[in-house]
Design a protein around this motif. Structure first.
Motif, short mmCIF file in Angstrom:
data_model
loop_
_atom_site.label_atom_id
_atom_site.label_comp_id
_atom_site.label_asym_id
_atom_site.label_seq_id
_atom_site.Cartn_x
_atom_site.Cartn_y
_atom_site.Cartn_z
N TRP A 19 2.14 47.21 92.33
CA TRP A 19 2.73 46.58 91.15
C TRP A 19 2.33 45.12 91.02
N TYR A 20 1.68 44.57 92.02
CA TYR A 20 1.06 43.26 91.89
C TYR A 20 -0.40 43.40 91.53
N VAL A 21 -1.09 44.34 92.18
CA VAL A 21 -2.53 44.51 91.95
C VAL A 21 -2.80 45.01 90.54
N ASN A 22 -1.98 45.94 90.07
CA ASN A 22 -2.19 46.53 88.74
C ASN A 22 -1.43 45.75 87.67
N HIS A 23 -2.14 45.33 86.66
CA HIS A 23 -1.51 44.61 85.54
C HIS A 23 -2.29 44.83 84.26
N TYR A 24 -2.83 46.04 84.10
CA TYR A 24 -3.58 46.37 82.90
C TYR A 24 -2.62 46.51 81.71
N PRO A 25 -3.11 46.37 80.49
CA PRO A 25 -2.25 46.50 79.30
C PRO A 25 -1.58 47.87 79.24
N GLY A 26 -0.30 47.87 78.93
CA GLY A 26 0.45 49.11 78.81
C GLY A 26 1.07 49.60 80.09
N LEU A 27 0.86 48.87 81.20
CA LEU A 27 1.38 49.32 82.49
C LEU A 27 2.90 49.45 82.45
N ALA A 28 3.38 50.61 82.84
CA ALA A 28 4.82 50.87 82.91
C ALA A 28 5.07 51.96 83.94
N VAL A 29 6.28 52.05 84.41
CA VAL A 29 6.64 53.09 85.35
C VAL A 29 6.76 54.41 84.59
N ASP A 30 6.37 55.52 85.23
CA ASP A 30 6.48 56.82 84.56
C ASP A 30 7.62 57.66 85.14
N VAL A 31 8.51 56.99 85.88
CA VAL A 31 9.77 57.56 86.32
C VAL A 31 10.86 56.61 85.83
N PRO A 32 11.98 57.09 85.30
CA PRO A 32 13.02 56.17 84.84
C PRO A 32 13.38 55.14 85.89
N THR A 33 13.50 53.89 85.49
CA THR A 33 13.74 52.84 86.47
C THR A 33 15.13 52.92 87.07
N THR A 34 16.03 53.65 86.45
CA THR A 34 17.31 53.91 87.11
C THR A 34 17.11 54.71 88.39
N THR A 35 16.06 55.52 88.42
CA THR A 35 15.70 56.29 89.60
C THR A 35 14.64 55.58 90.44
N TYR A 36 13.71 54.88 89.76
CA TYR A 36 12.62 54.21 90.47
C TYR A 36 13.08 52.83 90.96
N SER A 37 13.96 52.85 91.95
CA SER A 37 14.48 51.61 92.55
C SER A 37 15.21 51.99 93.84
N TYR A 38 15.39 51.00 94.72
CA TYR A 38 16.15 51.27 95.93
C TYR A 38 17.57 51.68 95.56
N TYR A 39 18.05 52.74 96.20
CA TYR A 39 19.40 53.20 95.89
C TYR A 39 20.44 52.12 96.23
N PHE A 40 20.19 51.38 97.29
CA PHE A 40 21.14 50.36 97.73
C PHE A 40 21.03 49.07 96.93
N GLU A 41 20.06 49.00 96.04
CA GLU A 41 19.84 47.76 95.28
C GLU A 41 19.58 48.08 93.81
N PRO A 42 20.61 48.52 93.06
CA PRO A 42 20.41 48.78 91.63
C PRO A 42 20.14 47.48 90.89
N ASN A 43 19.40 47.60 89.80
CA ASN A 43 19.05 46.42 89.02
C ASN A 43 19.63 46.55 87.61
N PRO A 44 20.59 45.69 87.25
CA PRO A 44 21.21 45.81 85.92
C PRO A 44 20.35 45.21 84.81
N ASN A 45 19.20 44.65 85.14
CA ASN A 45 18.43 43.88 84.17
C ASN A 45 17.24 44.61 83.56
N TRP A 46 17.09 45.91 83.83
CA TRP A 46 15.99 46.64 83.20
C TRP A 46 16.13 46.57 81.68
N SER A 47 15.01 46.35 81.00
CA SER A 47 15.06 46.28 79.54
C SER A 47 14.96 47.65 78.90
#
Length: 496
Positions: A45-73
């Motif tokens: 996620w640092y190396v790749n920064h091409y246009p359109g880059l996004a996660v293809d798994v919902p970020t509610t799932t694509y994150s550490y379970y012990f560290e949810p992030n309320p700031n996803w847009s």
């Protein structure tokens, strides 16, 4: 030449390395270092920064379970947001101070007499560590296509894993090689600017509709104030993806589940028909392998891009590259200014392992894997490699979500290291018998999966090793993997 000593060395500062560092801190181990060849953390996620880059798994799932992030847009957040999440987690858990950037690890060798790993650093320095972790990820070594004449091309060549942020495709004649998950995101971005875009496809990809929700500021405040609300959403997305894998793929031999897999392909075909009415174009964009044989993706832009008059699909192959264009296998010629390589990563040849690892009695890990079979107990341990956990190994990757993989690996670390500490031991090493049993069990479980009995021959998926075995994947549910990591027999390891 200098030599330093640590309790642990972690190779790689992506999400795997960060997770391992957090777990070491939880267990009271603070004398460790993370080594990364890049100049910042985040791995892919640092190396790749091409246009359109996004996660293809919902970020509610694509994150550490012990560290949810309320700031996803969004439900499918951008690469920049994922990178920011890596920064935030590393800072919160005070991991950054343990990282040494711009440090390339060349190899590691077990010193039987001293009971430590000798880690060789480019430039001649060495380190010694009681424990070694390789968290080099599955997608870290870009794959370059072997096409005649590519070295003679006089225009610009850009690989998606080494994107030039200053590059502007406006008004250019662009060719892109590859139609995998990365290309699905990039192609619409290129088409929006290029005067002419030719897409070179070897293997079509299944594309499903993308339901991408926007999280308002009010929703973000709700997630921050009442984290349970976000966990409820995560439970939904987790279970959907678990069902996709365990029902439609892992248990493919069950006739009802096989029917569900076919229904998923029907959904993708309906998505194609919605965007593309040209029957011949739809045929060329339709895979001839079962969905799940390689990673599918989600997009509402990719398919309709091919309906634009300046976008061309070339699926006949490439004969050679010339100074200013590409000669196609059908004899036609395409003049181009820029060649974009969305050719993925060299997973098996360059990444298993990513560095040379020499264990007890001089066993070379890469050579051993290739001379026997790719194998790793619980996806992390191999006999003859004491005090070593490889977090990117055969049978490690769980479903579609790397964070589920990291979750069970952190549980395994906790159980194993607590026992080492309880016994006041110096080393741990998985037994050959336990490793053999695990390999046999994984083989049996995969025997009933889509990857073994489905129509996967033409998928050209990185799930499969050079021998054709789908040994990247751990064929079980996340819940089952976490339970095993928390309860595996401690007698499976020699702890002394």
């Amino acid at each position: 030449m200098t030599s330093e000593h640590f309790d642990a060395v972690i190779v790689g500062a992506g999400f795997g390395g960060i997770g391992a560092a957090i777990q070491l801190k939880r267990m009271g181990i603070h004398d460790f270092v993370l080594l990364d060849r890049e100049d910042d953390l985040g791995g892919t996620w640092y190396v790749n920064h091409y246009p359109g880059l996004a996660v293809d798994v919902p970020t509610t799932t694509y994150s550490y379970y012990f560290e949810p992030n309320p700031n996803w847009s969004r439900l499918f957040s951008t690469g920049a947001e994922i990178k920011q999440y890596a920064d935030d987690v590393a800072d919160k858990y005070d991991v950054r101070r343990h990282i040494r950037f711009n440090t390339t690890v060349e190899g590691a060798r077990w010193d039987e007499e001293a009971k430590v790993w000798r880690v060789a650093i480019a430039g001649g320095d060495t380190m010694a560590a009681r424990y070694l972790f390789t968290a080099t990820g599955f997608l870290s070594q870009p794959k370059l296509p072997d096409i005649p004449g590519i070295g003679d091309f006089q225009g610009r060549i850009v690989h998606t894993a080494d994107w030039d942020d200053d590059y502007d495709a406006t008004g250019e004649r662009v060719a892109i090689i590859g139609t995998g998950a990365t290309a699905v995101q990039l192609i619409p971005e290129l088409a929006a600017k290029a005067a002419d875009l030719t897409v070179y496809q070897r293997t079509p990809i299944w594309v499903a509709p993308k339901i991408d929700l926007h999280f308002s500021e009010r929703a973000k405040r709700l997630f921050a104030r009442f984290p349970l609300t976000q966990r409820i959403i995560r439970a939904v997305t987790d279970n959907i993806y678990e069902a996709m894998i365990t029902i439609g793929v892992v248990n493919y031999r069950v006739p009802l589940f096989r029917r569900l897999n076919i229904s998923a392909m029907d959904l993708c075909k309906m998505n194609q028909f919605f965007w593309i009415r040209d029957r011949e174009l739809r045929r060329r964009l339709t895979p001839d392998y079962d969905i799940g044989c390689k990673r599918p993706t989600f997009s509402n832009r990719y398919l309709r891009t091919f309906t634009k008059p300046h976008v061309h699909l070339q699926s006949d192959g490439i004969e050679r590259v010339e100074a200013d264009g590409i000669v196609n296998a059908d004899g036609t010629r395409t003049a181009i200014d820029t060649l974009v390589l969305a050719t993925g990563f060299d997973l098996w040849e360059a990444n298993f392992p990513a560095i040379e690892v020499i264990g007890r009695d001089g066993r070379n890990l890469g050579k051993w894997w290739r001379e026997t079979r790719f194998q790793a107990y619980q996806g992390v341990s191999m006999p003859y490699f004491p005090n070593y956990l490889s977090l990117a190994s055969p049978y490690a990757f769980l479903g579609l979500n790397f964070f589920n993989t990291m979750e069970y690996q952190m549980r395994l670390m906790e159980r194993l290291f607590n026992e080492v500490r309880r016994r006041n031991a110096t080393t741990f090493e998985v037994t050959e018998a336990a490793n053999d049993r695990y390999l046999e069990r994984m083989t049996e479980m995969l025997a009933g999966s889509l990857w073994t009995i489905g129509n996967c021959a033409s998928a050209r998926s990185y799930y499969f090793n050079p021998s054709g075995e789908p040994s990247l994947l751990r064929p079980m549910s996340t819940r089952e993997a976490i339970r095993e990591a928390s309860e595996f027999p401690l007698t499976d390891y020699q702890i002394a």
